[in-house]
Motif scaffolding. Sequence first.
Motif, PDB file in Angstrom:
ATOM      1  N   ALA A 135      27.389  46.101  41.947  1.00  0.00           N
ATOM      2  CA  ALA A 135      28.527  46.850  41.169  1.00  0.00           C
ATOM      3  C   ALA A 135      29.101  45.691  40.192  1.00  0.00           C
ATOM      4  N   LEU A 136      29.390  44.564  40.402  1.00  0.00           N
ATOM      5  CA  LEU A 136      29.819  43.938  39.617  1.00  0.00           C
ATOM      6  C   LEU A 136      28.706  43.556  38.318  1.00  0.00           C
ATOM      7  N   GLU A 137      27.728  43.417  38.746  1.00  0.00           N
ATOM      8  CA  GLU A 137      26.747  43.297  37.547  1.00  0.00           C
ATOM      9  C   GLU A 137      26.655  44.448  36.711  1.00  0.00           C
ATOM     10  N   LEU A 138      26.575  45.704  37.466  1.00  0.00           N
ATOM     11  CA  LEU A 138      26.450  46.951  36.699  1.00  0.00           C
ATOM     12  C   LEU A 138      27.566  47.265  35.808  1.00  0.00           C
ATOM     13  N   PHE A 139      28.966  47.076  36.583  1.00  0.00           N
ATOM     14  CA  PHE A 139      30.043  47.365  35.860  1.00  0.00           C
ATOM     15  C   PHE A 139      30.108  46.225  34.487  1.00  0.00           C
ATOM     16  N   ALA A 140      29.938  45.096  34.737  1.00  0.00           N
ATOM     17  CA  ALA A 140      29.979  44.141  33.587  1.00  0.00           C
ATOM     18  C   ALA A 140      29.121  44.350  32.664  1.00  0.00           C
ATOM     19  N   THR A 141      27.685  44.678  32.922  1.00  0.00           N
ATOM     20  CA  THR A 141      26.665  44.904  31.946  1.00  0.00           C
ATOM     21  C   THR A 141      26.595  46.570  31.280  1.00  0.00           C
ATOM     22  N   ASN A 142      26.880  47.432  31.992  1.00  0.00           N
ATOM     23  CA  ASN A 142      26.920  48.850  31.458  1.00  0.00           C
ATOM     24  C   ASN A 142      28.217  49.231  31.170  1.00  0.00           C
TER      25      ASN A 142
ATOM     26  N   ILE B 154      36.641  44.283  44.136  1.00  0.00           N
ATOM     27  CA  ILE B 154      35.925  43.203  43.324  1.00  0.00           C
ATOM     28  C   ILE B 154      36.890  42.241  42.655  1.00  0.00           C
ATOM     29  N   ILE B 155      37.813  42.937  42.055  1.00  0.00           N
ATOM     30  CA  ILE B 155      38.855  42.302  41.500  1.00  0.00           C
ATOM     31  C   ILE B 155      39.719  41.573  42.406  1.00  0.00           C
ATOM     32  N   ASP B 156      40.173  42.184  43.374  1.00  0.00           N
ATOM     33  CA  ASP B 156      40.824  41.469  44.492  1.00  0.00           C
ATOM     34  C   ASP B 156      40.219  40.142  45.047  1.00  0.00           C
ATOM     35  N   MET B 157      38.810  40.288  45.284  1.00  0.00           N
ATOM     36  CA  MET B 157      38.051  39.390  45.620  1.00  0.00           C
ATOM     37  C   MET B 157      38.180  38.050  44.629  1.00  0.00           C
ATOM     38  N   GLY B 158      37.781  38.462  43.253  1.00  0.00           N
ATOM     39  CA  GLY B 158      37.856  37.248  42.313  1.00  0.00           C
ATOM     40  C   GLY B 158      39.242  36.578  42.238  1.00  0.00           C
ATOM     41  N   PHE B 159      40.306  37.288  42.211  1.00  0.00           N
ATOM     42  CA  PHE B 159      41.501  36.506  42.355  1.00  0.00           C
ATOM     43  C   PHE B 159      41.704  35.865  43.521  1.00  0.00           C
ATOM     44  N   ASN B 160      41.404  36.246  44.819  1.00  0.00           N
ATOM     45  CA  ASN B 160      41.655  35.535  45.755  1.00  0.00           C
ATOM     46  C   ASN B 160      40.724  34.411  45.882  1.00  0.00           C
TER      47      ASN B 160
ATOM     48  N   GLY C 103      32.325  26.737  38.707  1.00  0.00           N
ATOM     49  CA  GLY C 103      31.174  25.999  38.189  1.00  0.00           C
ATOM     50  C   GLY C 103      30.202  26.223  39.246  1.00  0.00           C
ATOM     51  N   LYS C 104      30.558  26.584  40.597  1.00  0.00           N
ATOM     52  CA  LYS C 104      29.405  26.623  41.693  1.00  0.00           C
ATOM     53  C   LYS C 104      28.657  28.041  41.204  1.00  0.00           C
ATOM     54  N   ASP C 105      29.154  29.060  40.563  1.00  0.00           N
ATOM     55  CA  ASP C 105      28.729  30.467  40.378  1.00  0.00           C
ATOM     56  C   ASP C 105      28.969  30.788  39.039  1.00  0.00           C
ATOM     57  N   ILE C 106      28.789  30.399  37.852  1.00  0.00           N
ATOM     58  CA  ILE C 106      28.917  30.594  36.567  1.00  0.00           C
ATOM     59  C   ILE C 106      28.427  32.036  36.073  1.00  0.00           C
ATOM     60  N   LYS C 107      27.180  32.543  36.719  1.00  0.00           N
ATOM     61  CA  LYS C 107      26.902  33.981  36.447  1.00  0.00           C
ATOM     62  C   LYS C 107      27.988  34.856  36.976  1.00  0.00           C
ATOM     63  N   HIS C 108      28.329  34.721  38.213  1.00  0.00           N
ATOM     64  CA  HIS C 108      29.437  35.611  38.971  1.00  0.00           C
ATOM     65  C   HIS C 108      30.618  35.690  38.204  1.00  0.00           C
ATOM     66  N   TRP C 109      30.961  34.569  37.785  1.00  0.00           N
ATOM     67  CA  TRP C 109      32.274  34.444  36.950  1.00  0.00           C
ATOM     68  C   TRP C 109      32.175  35.013  35.501  1.00  0.00           C
ATOM     69  N   LYS C 110      30.931  34.812  34.723  1.00  0.00           N
ATOM     70  CA  LYS C 110      30.559  35.333  33.649  1.00  0.00           C
ATOM     71  C   LYS C 110      30.789  36.794  33.566  1.00  0.00           C
ATOM     72  N   LEU C 111      30.164  37.543  34.706  1.00  0.00           N
ATOM     73  CA  LEU C 111      30.276  38.932  34.953  1.00  0.00           C
ATOM     74  C   LEU C 111      31.824  39.500  35.304  1.00  0.00           C
ATOM     75  N   PHE C 112      32.510  38.748  36.178  1.00  0.00           N
ATOM     76  CA  PHE C 112      33.896  39.038  36.377  1.00  0.00           C
ATOM     77  C   PHE C 112      34.709  39.003  35.152  1.00  0.00           C
TER      78      PHE C 112
END
Length: 198
Positions: free
Chosen positions: A23-30, A65-71, A102-111
């Motif tokens: 969902a994060l990838e699709l929300f961020a991309t589309n 997804i947002i809560d997970m990122g903040f937490n 730094g461990k997951d740049i792709k995840h944070w870029k999408l976030f």
Amino acid sequence: MPRTEEQFEQIRTEKKQKIMEVALELFATNGFHATSMSQIAKQAGISKGLAYNYFESKNELLIEIIDMGFNEITNFTSVKQDQLVTEEELIEFVERSFDRVGKDIKHWKLFYSLMLQPHIVENFNERYAQAAEPFFAMIYQFIASKGNTDPEGDLMIISMMIEGAFLYAVAAPGIFPLEQMKRKVIDGIFRIVETGKK
């Protein structure tokens, strides 16, 4: 041999995580509005009905997804509410936050791509303020404990500096090395706090 309760819980956790990642990838991309639960379920390799067993709605999925990122960032501090933040604890918090990004740049870029969408910004500013409150309280407490004359103003500067460094790390990772940014941000925090003393 039948599965145990722990195995079922593990499977459930893994499925939920997979749905959130897709969902994060699709929300961020589309875009959030252009993405349907059917698309998320298909890319996650599950039925739409099963997706709704995990999340009642697309909006609930977004909130998680947002809560997970903040937490993932704000939960790094082990400081209790009634204790003063030490220099060591503040440094550890900043270091662990940078390391997580730094461990997951792709995840944070999408976030960050997701968070910059107009609908998300409009509807989740209040949620962000609530989720980030412990982080802001920790930094404020530290600044004020050092005899700073403008803890609110310097909290704003320090928060912008940290957030800006994270954005550089995910949007243009080659410009400034993450380790160097981490050190400079920590040095910058202490310079700001020192400069603002009475």
